[in-house]
Design an enzyme around this catalytic site. Structure first.
Site, PDB file in Angstrom:
ATOM      1  N   GLU A  89      75.837  59.772  73.110  1.00  0.00           N
ATOM      2  CA  GLU A  89      76.531  58.571  73.571  1.00  0.00           C
ATOM      3  C   GLU A  89      78.042  58.726  73.498  1.00  0.00           C
ATOM      4  O   GLU A  89      78.773  57.779  73.211  1.00  0.00           O
ATOM      5  CB  GLU A  89      76.065  57.325  72.802  1.00  0.00           C
ATOM      6  CG  GLU A  89      74.621  56.959  73.095  1.00  0.00           C
ATOM      7  CD  GLU A  89      74.273  55.528  72.723  1.00  0.00           C
ATOM      8  OE1 GLU A  89      75.194  54.700  72.571  1.00  0.00           O
ATOM      9  OE2 GLU A  89      73.078  55.235  72.584  1.00  0.00           O
ATOM     10  N   HIS A 359      75.029  53.824  64.490  1.00  0.00           N
ATOM     11  CA  HIS A 359      74.218  54.799  63.773  1.00  0.00           C
ATOM     12  C   HIS A 359      75.070  55.431  62.681  1.00  0.00           C
ATOM     13  O   HIS A 359      76.299  55.362  62.724  1.00  0.00           O
ATOM     14  CB  HIS A 359      73.736  55.920  64.703  1.00  0.00           C
ATOM     15  CG  HIS A 359      72.605  55.524  65.602  1.00  0.00           C
ATOM     16  ND1 HIS A 359      71.408  56.202  65.641  1.00  0.00           N
ATOM     17  CD2 HIS A 359      72.484  54.535  66.511  1.00  0.00           C
ATOM     18  CE1 HIS A 359      70.602  55.652  66.535  1.00  0.00           C
ATOM     19  NE2 HIS A 359      71.239  54.624  67.076  1.00  0.00           N
TER      20      HIS A 359
END
Length: 529
Positions: A89, A359
């Site tokens: 990402e 995350h």
């Protein structure tokens, strides 16, 4: 969660040099192209690996630019520094270049991977020279109609890089960085489980091929799966690699505490500290500010922080990010051990006070294992504490006949769904063509304002019908062909396993049989990111 503050001038210094100075076009080189690098004179005894989902969605991720600048700075400050980093990402080249500028002194080699319409968001940084790289697209990867999810448009796949570790012919590490399709519903309603299973099968094939070439294999990324789920079992059974976290902590959680398969183990509600240290939880932790409710996030934007203690209950956290490692196969292949695994980058942005991503990272230190200790290490097992050696020894597990049957049933079910979708979409296209013709005929006998309405309805309806027809006739047909290929591979693997006598007895002797016998079947759960 102490972090070193940084000023805006320091942030600007992390920008690539070409953003501050003007160069003649002939002097401009590709950011991932470097002068020839000498082959490393000696083989490294230790590899320090890091994988991180940076949540860098352009226009969507909050504070994207500031967070990714800080991510680059934090990676550059790690001591000892990592030698291999996989990013997910990281969608924009600008963010990637900022991280490259911050980490170039420790990771002089890197590759930003281009895929799909909007890019795959994958990048690999390395202290070792990159000899080859390619982007392998997954044949099954979402649907264009789910434009609000984006999996199909970003062209998810596997970013592959071949790193030169030493002067020997086989002194190679093959790195596979990926981001598997996220599930958006819980089973049995997860319509993407077939795609995620096929993706796990694909990356397992790539890793197995690298191991058969005698190369070190490193698979890392956001796999959007929980430990011992179907995708996890496929990877460890079909490729000679191990999940390094479970090498060190074999009794770590197999999902969030609130999920049935983890509750069945009878474990108490884990704390933040336990999840970070033992379970390797990288997502949905209360320690991550992006998992707070909207009211708390708005208060944080105003500078009002909330203290989260390490002893606080953390029942939703789970591990979605992984490092798989294999030492290669064949004569002369080196053996390795896991010296350390940990969850990293848990700190916050020094000015914004938010977590650096939704995350946390997974970091591992892996070193060569003397060959004479391998046999001793393989006989050392424990379920409640780390094994003394943490040797990476590929398990001789197999997928059971029942698993192959379940995958085949999954493919047939999804195939029937897509064939039905194709019929409906093509029927819609034909219906809209008929309606459009009828509207044009009716215009001849209609007053002006009615004619305008008929033309408008005809144009809009036909446009929608053409789009549906293209999706049904082109995309769905392509997807069905990919399903046929996946189905053939599953049936072929099942036939080979049957010919080799792999049955239920062999299955239950392996790791997956042990889990099935002691804990019950581990199903996929609703997981996101």
């Amino acid at each position: 969660m102490p972090t070193s503050p940084t000023s805006s001038s320091q942030h600007s210094s992390l920008l690539p040099q070409h953003q501050h100075q003007h160069h003649h076009p002939s002097q401009h080189s590709h950011p991932d192209t470097f002068p020839p690098t000498p082959t490393p004179p000696t083989y490294p005894t230790t590899l320090r690996i890091l994988t991180y989902n940076a949540w860098g969605l352009k226009y969507i991720a909050v504070h994207r630019r500031e967070r990714l600048l800080e991510i680059g700075r934090q990676i550059s400050l790690l001591s000892p520094p990592p030698t291999i980093v996989g990013l997910q990402e990281c969608w924009t080249q600008r963010d990637y270049l900022a991280i490259r500028a911050a980490t170039r002194h420790i990771l002089p080699h890197g590759k930003f991977y281009h895929s799909g319409i909007f890019g795959g968001g994958l990048a690999i940084l390395s202290a070792f020279p990159i000899e080859e790289s390619n982007m392998v697209r997954y044949p099954l990867n979402g649907r264009p109609t789910a434009f609000f999810r984006g999996d199909w448009f970003v062209g998810k796949g596997v970013a592959c890089a071949r790193l030169r570790l030493g002067p020997g012919k086989k002194d190679i590490a093959e790195v596979f960085c990926t981001h598997l399709h996220a599930p958006y519903e819980s089973e049995p309603n997860d319509s993407y489980i077939c795609h995620r299973t096929a993706q796990a099968w694909e990356i397992a094939k790539l890793m197995r091929g690298a191991a058969e070439r005698g190369h070190v294999v490193i698979g890392l990324g956001d796999f959007n799966m929980v430990p011992l789920s179907l995708a996890h079992r496929i990877i460890e059974a079909r490729a000679p690699v191990r999940d390094v976290w479970r090498v060190v902590w074999p009794d770590s959680s197999i999902g969030a505490h609130i999920n049935p398969q983890e509750k069945a183990r009878g474990m108490s509600v884990p704390s933040v500290a336990y999840n970070l240290e033992r379970n390797g939880a990288t997502c949905d932790s209360v320690f991550n500010t992006w998992r707070w409710d909207k009211k708390e996030q708005k208060m944080l934007d105003k500078g009002v922080d909330k203290e989260v203690g390490l002893d606080e209950a953390d029942e939703k956290a789970k591990r979605l990010d992984y490092i798989f490692f294999g030492g290669g196969e064949g004569e002369g292949a080196r053996k390795w051990r896991v010296d350390e695994v940990r969850v990293g980058l848990t700190g916050r942005h020094p000015e914004l006070l938010c977590s650096l991503s939704d995350h946390f990272s997974v970091e591992a230190v892996i070193s060569c294992l003397p060959s004479e200790t391998v046999s001793a290490a393989s006989s050392t097992t424990t379920t409640n504490s780390p094994t003394p050696s943490h040797a990476i020894i590929p398990q001789t597990t197999h997928l059971s006949p029942d698993i192959f049957t379940d995958i085949s049933h999954m493919i047939h079910t999804y195939n029937a769904r897509e064939r039905r979708q194709r019929r409906l979409r093509l029927s819609h296209f034909l219906a809209q063509v008929s309606i459009s013709i009828g509207c044009f005929v009716a215009i001849w006998w209609s007053p002006n304002y009615v004619s305008f309405i008929l033309i408008l309805l005809s144009t809009l309806g036909l446009s929608a019908g053409v789009i549906d027809g293209l999706i049904g006739g082109l995309f769905v047909s392509s997807e069905i062909r990919a399903l046929k290929e996946f189905e053939w591979e599953i049936e072929n693997a099942r036939a080979i396993a049957r010919s080799e006598g792999v049955g239920e007895e062999t299955w239950r002797e392996g790791l997956v049989g042990k889990v099935e016998a002691e804990r019950g079947d581990v199903d996929e759960e609703e997981i996101g990111a």
